[in-house]
Design an enzyme around this catalytic site. Structure first.
Site, PDB file in Angstrom:
ATOM      1  N   THR A 187     -98.606  75.737 -26.495  1.00  0.00           N
ATOM      2  CA  THR A 187     -99.020  76.887 -27.296  1.00  0.00           C
ATOM      3  C   THR A 187     -99.812  76.339 -28.478  1.00  0.00           C
ATOM      4  O   THR A 187     -99.671  75.159 -28.821  1.00  0.00           O
ATOM      5  CB  THR A 187     -97.799  77.648 -27.829  1.00  0.00           C
ATOM      6  N   GLU A 331     -96.853  81.386 -22.431  1.00  0.00           N
ATOM      7  CA  GLU A 331     -95.505  81.364 -21.848  1.00  0.00           C
ATOM      8  C   GLU A 331     -95.412  82.223 -20.591  1.00  0.00           C
ATOM      9  O   GLU A 331     -94.384  82.256 -19.929  1.00  0.00           O
ATOM     10  CB  GLU A 331     -94.486  81.869 -22.890  1.00  0.00           C
ATOM     11  N   LYS A 438     -96.399  95.481 -43.671  1.00  0.00           N
ATOM     12  CA  LYS A 438     -95.199  96.248 -43.994  1.00  0.00           C
ATOM     13  C   LYS A 438     -95.369  96.866 -45.378  1.00  0.00           C
ATOM     14  O   LYS A 438     -95.136  96.240 -46.395  1.00  0.00           O
ATOM     15  CB  LYS A 438     -93.962  95.360 -43.926  1.00  0.00           C
ATOM     16  N   TRP A 443     -94.664 100.496 -41.181  1.00  0.00           N
ATOM     17  CA  TRP A 443     -95.547  99.514 -40.569  1.00  0.00           C
ATOM     18  C   TRP A 443     -96.961 100.047 -40.360  1.00  0.00           C
ATOM     19  O   TRP A 443     -97.144 101.171 -39.923  1.00  0.00           O
ATOM     20  CB  TRP A 443     -94.986  99.062 -39.214  1.00  0.00           C
TER      21      TRP A 443
END
Ligand code: AMP
Length: 541
Positions: A187, A331, A438, A443
């Protein structure tokens, strides 16, 4: 008593893909733009023979099954031979992203314990810098012929073509357990050290099958496919496997990824289908629009890696190119979802149809997903409730390489993305959980803000990040790169948001910059931007 099925048992091995392509699509072409500068063409039959020679050469170098072999290379035929030669003989093809910092590359090569590293000539200076920090690498192989070998180098080098020339190709692909490791990708490690996802032959073959299906990438033998997405970014989203699997012509663009070079290759090789991250399409679109060009054969592209802005989807549609918006991650091998319409959607008015195409889409068979709240309780599929996105399936990571801590939660892999899922199973990413803004406990989706900004004619690229606010904790700040020659003021841009998002979502300020930093896989590097603007004082603060 259990009754067993009575079908042949054949392991799902990566070598079977190139064997299939050579036997049934033997004369189909692979065209590559080389680092040496010219175009190279040959066929699947040639590719398989050379992959066999490479497997022999690796054996002669003492490479063992399970051993990792690194690459630092562009999309090209030699890289493809390494994909098949290395995995095919039972070793592990470890693609390293050459755009990472040298320290990260050394860390990854050492962590993977690569025995050999193959590299394109472009990366010689990188290899010279990294090699002294990688004492366990037994050999660095320059992917070229003797005539193009560097006259001098600080590191002893092997020559790729010489390794192949020493072999006769008289080699049978070995048969082994399909669960053995085949390839390895790290990654990008935006926080902490990069982590390795170790794929198996089984996971790779299953992923190739599923991702080629019509409602996923939809690859066919009648296509000419050019993966712009690098072979070092999650195996170019599996295309080096799924393209030979369906027998399509493959075009590999090498190091030249600017709009003009790509356009020339698309036209010359009659490319029908492509794949890449949004930043790549920005460059190509700019070139095509500025020169009032059209595509003669290019009709479909996959966009993923980060959210495809609706304005980009529309701009490509205006050029007769259908966008398949897809989502996945390292992944996940990487494909998880793709946004293809259902039969009932065809009669929808354009605006409603567009809304569906803009979502990241439905899972492909093999992937299971759910969204959960902070307590892990599953949330409804109503297209409104958003929560942490979890996935599971046979090509999704179980554990990171050489790391004993399981990343799973009750058998599910937490993606780190926040999403909604609608009643038809169309998933939409709200944000990466680290990027969400936030504001006073509520949100704000940075992606939604960026999508609106990207539709403004003067905006080349826009990133929305959180900036500190004494009352609301965080408020959105829009960071914008203008198109060359275009003018727009802060006020005009903020006004552009009126009626397009909730009033309290409208950014508090706009910062104009000349460049937005990109990650090694071409995504906007919001972490760097947040650092750059960490002391930014909002006018509302
Ligand atoms: P990587 O492993 O580098 O490919 O990064 C995977 C991450 O990229 C995902 O977890 C998402 O946050 C992001 N990503 C990939 N595709 C999309 C997409 N179509 N829209 C929004 N984010 C995406």
């Amino acid at each position: 008593m259990a009754l067993m099925g009575q079908m042949m048992s054949a392991p799902l091995l990566i070598s079977s893909i190139i064997k299939h392509a050579a036997r049934y699509y033997g004369s189909t072409e692979i065209v590559s733009r080389r680092t040496e500068g010219d175009l190279h063409r040959y066929t699947y039959r040639d590719c398989e023979l050379r992959a066999r020679k490479l497997a022999q050469a690796l054996g002669a170098l003492g490479v063992q099954q399970g051993e990792r072999v690194g690459t630092l290379a562009w999309n090209g035929y030699r890289h493809l031979e390494i994909y098949y030669g290395v995995s095919g003989m039972g070793a592990v093809c470890h693609t390293v992203n050459p755009r990472l910092f040298p320290e990260q590359i050394a860390y990854i090569v050492n962590h993977a314990e690569d025995g050999y590293v193959f590299f394109d000539l472009t990366f010689l200076p990188l290899v010279e810098g990294v090699a002294p920090h990688c004492p366990n690498v037994r050999g660095w192989v320059a992917m070229t012929d003797r005539a193009h070998m560097p006259a001098e180098s600080k590191v002893p080098l092997l020559c790729y073509e010489e390794l192949l020339d020493a072999q006769d190709g008289n080699y049978e692909w070995p048969q082994f357990d399909e669960n053995l490791a085949s390839s390895l990708c790290y990654t990008s490690g935006t926080t902490g050290n990069p982590k390795g996802a170790l794929y198996s032959h089984r996971s790779t073959v299953l992923h190739s099958y599923a991702s080629a299906m019509p409602d996923a990438l939809g690859c066919s033998a009648s296509d000419v496919i050019l993966p712009v997405v690098p072979m070092f970014h999650v195996n170019a989203w599996g295309l080096p496997y799924s393209v030979p699997l369906v027998g399509a012509k493959l075009v590999l663009p090498g190091p030249k990824l600017d709009g003009a070079s790509l356009y020339e290759l698309f036209e010359q090789e009659k490319v029908t289908f492509s794949a890449g991250v949004p930043t790549v399409w920005l460059g190509l679109l700019q070139h095509v629009q500025a020169n009032q060009l059209k595509f003669s054969t290019f009709r479909r592209t996959v966009i993923g890696g980060s959210a495809a802005p609706p304005a980009m989807i529309r701009a490509l549609e205006a050029l007769d190119v259908e966008v398949i918006h897809a989502w996945g991650m390292t992944e996940m091998s990487p494909l998880g979802t793709a946004s293809k319409l259902l039969a009932k959607h065809h009669d929808l008015p354009d605006a409603e149809r567009h809304k569906i195409q803009e979502k990241q889409g439905r899972v492909i068979y093999g992937v299971d997903m759910k969204i959960v709240d902070g307590e892990g309780k599953e949330l409804p599929w109503d297209g409104k409730a958003f929560g942490d996105l979890l996935v599971r399936g046979p090509w999704i990571i179980d554990r990171y390489f050489r790391n004993d801590v399981s990343p799973l939660v009750d058998g599910w892999f937490p993606t780190g993305d926040v999403a909604t899922i609608d009643a038809d199973g169309f998933m939409q990413i709200t944000d990466r959980s680290k990027d969400v803004i936030k504001s006073g406990g509520e949100w704000i989706s940075s992606i939604d803000i960026e999508n609106v900004a990207a539709a403004h004619p003067a905006v080349h690229m826009a990133a929305c990040i959180s900036a500190y606010h004494p009352k609301w904790d965080e408020r959105p700040l829009l960071v914008v790169v203008k198109k060359p020659g275009a003018e727009v003021s802060r006020e005009e841009l903020l006004q552009f948001f009126e009626g397009k998002v909730a009033k309290w979502w409208i950014p508090d300020d706009v910062a104009f910059v000349t460049e937005i930093p990109l990650t090694a896989t071409g995504k906007m590097q919001k972490l760097r931007l947040r650092e750059q603007f960490k002391d930014y004082k909002l006018p509302t603060a």
